[in-house]
Design a protein around this motif. Sequence first.
Motif, PDB file in Angstrom:
ATOM      1  N   MET A 260       0.847  -1.184   0.000  1.00 56.51           N
ATOM      2  CA  MET A 260       0.000   0.000   0.000  1.00 56.51           C
ATOM      3  C   MET A 260       0.889   1.243   0.000  1.00 56.51           C
ATOM      4  SD  MET A 260      -2.781   1.338   2.812  1.00 56.51           S
ATOM      5  CE  MET A 260      -3.691  -0.170   2.767  1.00 56.51           C
ATOM      6  N   ASP A 261       0.517   2.203  -0.821  1.00 58.13           N
ATOM      7  CA  ASP A 261       1.286   3.448  -0.895  1.00 58.13           C
ATOM      8  C   ASP A 261       0.661   4.475   0.040  1.00 58.13           C
ATOM      9  OD1 ASP A 261       3.051   5.431  -1.649  1.00 58.13           O
ATOM     10  OD2 ASP A 261       1.801   6.050  -3.338  1.00 58.13           O
ATOM     11  N   TYR A 262       1.417   4.870   1.029  1.00 54.65           N
ATOM     12  CA  TYR A 262       0.914   5.863   1.978  1.00 54.65           C
ATOM     13  C   TYR A 262       1.825   7.079   2.022  1.00 54.65           C
ATOM     14  CZ  TYR A 262       4.044   3.062   4.903  1.00 54.65           C
ATOM     15  OH  TYR A 262       5.112   2.365   5.392  1.00 54.65           O
ATOM     16  N   HIS A 263       2.503   7.345   0.903  1.00 52.14           N
ATOM     17  CA  HIS A 263       3.445   8.456   0.795  1.00 52.14           C
ATOM     18  C   HIS A 263       2.782   9.793   1.111  1.00 52.14           C
ATOM     19  CE1 HIS A 263       6.921  10.645  -0.788  1.00 52.14           C
ATOM     20  NE2 HIS A 263       6.043  11.432  -1.372  1.00 52.14           N
ATOM     21  N   LYS A 264       1.633  10.057   0.512  1.00 53.19           N
ATOM     22  CA  LYS A 264       0.936  11.329   0.745  1.00 53.19           C
ATOM     23  C   LYS A 264       0.528  11.462   2.206  1.00 53.19           C
ATOM     24  CE  LYS A 264      -0.869  12.046  -3.875  1.00 53.19           C
ATOM     25  NZ  LYS A 264      -2.059  12.188  -4.699  1.00 53.19           N
ATOM     26  N   GLU A 265       0.082  10.373   2.785  1.00 50.43           N
ATOM     27  CA  GLU A 265      -0.340  10.410   4.191  1.00 50.43           C
ATOM     28  C   GLU A 265       0.867  10.637   5.100  1.00 50.43           C
ATOM     29  OE1 GLU A 265      -3.127  10.966   6.779  1.00 50.43           O
ATOM     30  OE2 GLU A 265      -3.667  10.370   4.757  1.00 50.43           O
ATOM     31  N   LEU A 266       2.014  10.081   4.748  1.00 50.26           N
ATOM     32  CA  LEU A 266       3.230  10.302   5.533  1.00 50.26           C
ATOM     33  C   LEU A 266       3.612  11.780   5.523  1.00 50.26           C
ATOM     34  CD1 LEU A 266       5.586   9.234   7.204  1.00 50.26           C
ATOM     35  CD2 LEU A 266       6.757   8.675   5.084  1.00 50.26           C
ATOM     36  N   ILE A 267       3.497  12.424   4.381  1.00 50.93           N
ATOM     37  CA  ILE A 267       3.789  13.862   4.286  1.00 50.93           C
ATOM     38  C   ILE A 267       2.825  14.643   5.167  1.00 50.93           C
ATOM     39  CG2 ILE A 267       3.781  15.862   2.756  1.00 50.93           C
ATOM     40  CD1 ILE A 267       4.657  13.916   0.508  1.00 50.93           C
ATOM     41  N   THR A 268       1.540  14.337   5.058  1.00 52.32           N
ATOM     42  CA  THR A 268       0.526  15.036   5.843  1.00 52.32           C
ATOM     43  C   THR A 268       0.768  14.881   7.335  1.00 52.32           C
ATOM     44  OG1 THR A 268      -1.089  14.671   4.090  1.00 52.32           O
ATOM     45  CG2 THR A 268      -1.958  15.225   6.256  1.00 52.32           C
ATOM     46  N   VAL A 269       1.008  13.662   7.770  1.00 56.29           N
ATOM     47  CA  VAL A 269       1.245  13.393   9.190  1.00 56.29           C
ATOM     48  C   VAL A 269       2.505  14.102   9.654  1.00 56.29           C
ATOM     49  CG1 VAL A 269       1.812  11.577  10.861  1.00 56.29           C
ATOM     50  CG2 VAL A 269       0.001  11.208   9.208  1.00 56.29           C
ATOM     51  N   SER A 270       3.556  14.044   8.865  1.00 60.39           N
ATOM     52  CA  SER A 270       4.827  14.681   9.231  1.00 60.39           C
ATOM     53  C   SER A 270       4.673  16.188   9.362  1.00 60.39           C
ATOM     54  CB  SER A 270       5.904  14.373   8.193  1.00 60.39           C
ATOM     55  OG  SER A 270       6.134  12.999   8.110  1.00 60.39           O
ATOM     56  N   GLN A 271       3.997  16.798   8.392  1.00 53.68           N
ATOM     57  CA  GLN A 271       3.816  18.249   8.427  1.00 53.68           C
ATOM     58  C   GLN A 271       2.959  18.673   9.613  1.00 53.68           C
ATOM     59  OE1 GLN A 271       2.274  18.785   4.459  1.00 53.68           O
ATOM     60  NE2 GLN A 271       4.268  19.416   3.671  1.00 53.68           N
ATOM     61  N   LYS A 272       2.000  17.874   9.966  1.00 47.08           N
ATOM     62  CA  LYS A 272       1.113  18.203  11.083  1.00 47.08           C
ATOM     63  C   LYS A 272       1.831  18.069  12.427  1.00 47.08           C
ATOM     64  CE  LYS A 272      -3.218  16.854  13.242  1.00 47.08           C
ATOM     65  NZ  LYS A 272      -4.314  15.885  13.252  1.00 47.08           N
ATOM     66  N   LEU A 273       2.604  17.017  12.586  1.00 44.00           N
ATOM     67  CA  LEU A 273       3.210  16.721  13.880  1.00 44.00           C
ATOM     68  C   LEU A 273       4.567  17.381  14.094  1.00 44.00           C
ATOM     69  CD1 LEU A 273       2.177  12.979  14.183  1.00 44.00           C
ATOM     70  CD2 LEU A 273       1.150  14.945  15.325  1.00 44.00           C
ATOM     71  N   ILE A 274       5.249  17.756  13.013  1.00 43.76           N
ATOM     72  CA  ILE A 274       6.532  18.444  13.117  1.00 43.76           C
ATOM     73  C   ILE A 274       6.467  19.679  12.213  1.00 43.76           C
ATOM     74  CG2 ILE A 274       9.037  18.172  13.135  1.00 43.76           C
ATOM     75  CD1 ILE A 274       8.620  15.166  12.756  1.00 43.76           C
ATOM     76  N   PRO A 275       5.692  20.682  12.594  1.00 43.51           N
ATOM     77  CA  PRO A 275       5.446  21.817  11.696  1.00 43.51           C
ATOM     78  C   PRO A 275       6.691  22.629  11.317  1.00 43.51           C
ATOM     79  CG  PRO A 275       4.501  22.210  13.868  1.00 43.51           C
ATOM     80  CD  PRO A 275       4.996  20.810  13.848  1.00 43.51           C
ATOM     81  N   ASP A 276       7.691  22.694  12.163  1.00 45.19           N
ATOM     82  CA  ASP A 276       8.897  23.470  11.859  1.00 45.19           C
ATOM     83  C   ASP A 276       9.863  22.727  10.941  1.00 45.19           C
ATOM     84  OD1 ASP A 276       7.922  25.452  13.492  1.00 45.19           O
ATOM     85  OD2 ASP A 276       9.113  24.843  15.219  1.00 45.19           O
ATOM     86  N   PHE A 277       9.635  21.469  10.730  1.00 43.26           N
ATOM     87  CA  PHE A 277      10.498  20.645   9.890  1.00 43.26           C
ATOM     88  C   PHE A 277       9.904  20.627   8.491  1.00 43.26           C
ATOM     89  CE2 PHE A 277      11.689  16.277   8.409  1.00 43.26           C
ATOM     90  CZ  PHE A 277      13.024  16.541   8.244  1.00 43.26           C
ATOM     91  N   GLU A 278      10.621  21.220   7.547  1.00 42.13           N
ATOM     92  CA  GLU A 278      10.079  21.389   6.204  1.00 42.13           C
ATOM     93  C   GLU A 278      10.244  20.133   5.366  1.00 42.13           C
ATOM     94  OE1 GLU A 278      11.072  24.965   4.220  1.00 42.13           O
ATOM     95  OE2 GLU A 278      11.047  26.129   6.069  1.00 42.13           O
ATOM     96  N   LEU A 279       9.133  19.702   4.828  1.00 40.21           N
ATOM     97  CA  LEU A 279       9.102  18.547   3.938  1.00 40.21           C
ATOM     98  C   LEU A 279       8.393  18.950   2.664  1.00 40.21           C
ATOM     99  CD1 LEU A 279       7.881  15.952   6.552  1.00 40.21           C
ATOM    100  CD2 LEU A 279      10.176  16.144   5.647  1.00 40.21           C
ATOM    101  N   SER A 280       8.805  18.367   1.571  1.00 48.06           N
ATOM    102  CA  SER A 280       8.136  18.657   0.316  1.00 48.06           C
ATOM    103  C   SER A 280       7.602  17.349  -0.269  1.00 48.06           C
ATOM    104  CB  SER A 280       9.099  19.319  -0.668  1.00 48.06           C
ATOM    105  OG  SER A 280      10.113  18.423  -1.026  1.00 48.06           O
ATOM    106  N   PRO A 281       6.533  17.442  -1.043  1.00 50.05           N
ATOM    107  CA  PRO A 281       5.957  16.233  -1.632  1.00 50.05           C
ATOM    108  C   PRO A 281       6.924  15.480  -2.541  1.00 50.05           C
ATOM    109  CG  PRO A 281       4.434  18.062  -1.823  1.00 50.05           C
ATOM    110  CD  PRO A 281       5.740  18.614  -1.302  1.00 50.05           C
ATOM    111  N   GLU A 282       7.931  16.189  -3.072  1.00 47.48           N
ATOM    112  CA  GLU A 282       8.894  15.553  -3.969  1.00 47.48           C
ATOM    113  C   GLU A 282       9.980  14.795  -3.209  1.00 47.48           C
ATOM    114  OE1 GLU A 282       8.593  19.138  -4.082  1.00 47.48           O
ATOM    115  OE2 GLU A 282       6.798  18.821  -5.283  1.00 47.48           O
ATOM    116  N   GLN A 283      10.066  15.027  -1.910  1.00 45.01           N
ATOM    117  CA  GLN A 283      11.151  14.435  -1.122  1.00 45.01           C
ATOM    118  C   GLN A 283      11.009  12.923  -1.019  1.00 45.01           C
ATOM    119  OE1 GLN A 283      11.687  16.209   2.686  1.00 45.01           O
ATOM    120  NE2 GLN A 283      13.136  14.689   3.357  1.00 45.01           N
ATOM    121  N   SER A 284      12.130  12.266  -1.014  1.00 49.09           N
ATOM    122  CA  SER A 284      12.144  10.824  -0.815  1.00 49.09           C
ATOM    123  C   SER A 284      11.844  10.530   0.647  1.00 49.09           C
ATOM    124  CB  SER A 284      13.532  10.272  -1.163  1.00 49.09           C
ATOM    125  OG  SER A 284      13.648   8.946  -0.730  1.00 49.09           O
TER     126      SER A 284
END
Length: 100
Positions: A1-25
């Motif tokens: 199962m691909d949960y890449h988008k959900e991982l980005i969403t969860v990461s951005q929500k729980l670590i707001p100061d840590f910048e992540l981009s959808p293109e990131q591995s």
Amino acid sequence: MDYHKELITVSQKLIPDFELSPEQSFHKQPFIEKLSPYISHLLDSDFQKLVQIMYRIDVSEKEFALTLQPGTEKVPEKLAEMIYDRLCLKAEIRAKYKAK
């Protein structure tokens, strides 16, 4: 199962100061390498914020305390790995229940 988008969403929500981009591995090692300097910064300058992040992510308090013991090597990397593992679990669960 691909949960890449959900991982980005969860990461951005729980670590707001840590910048992540959808293109990131989001493979484990690149994520840990990117997160470790941020964790190191928090260890040195804002420990309370780190504790809050760990609590929000729901990292085991016991594992967190053991990692912070004197003499432990590569603390930021170990904490980043715990965060990654927990975020992946959260993302996988959220993606699974969204699909239903």
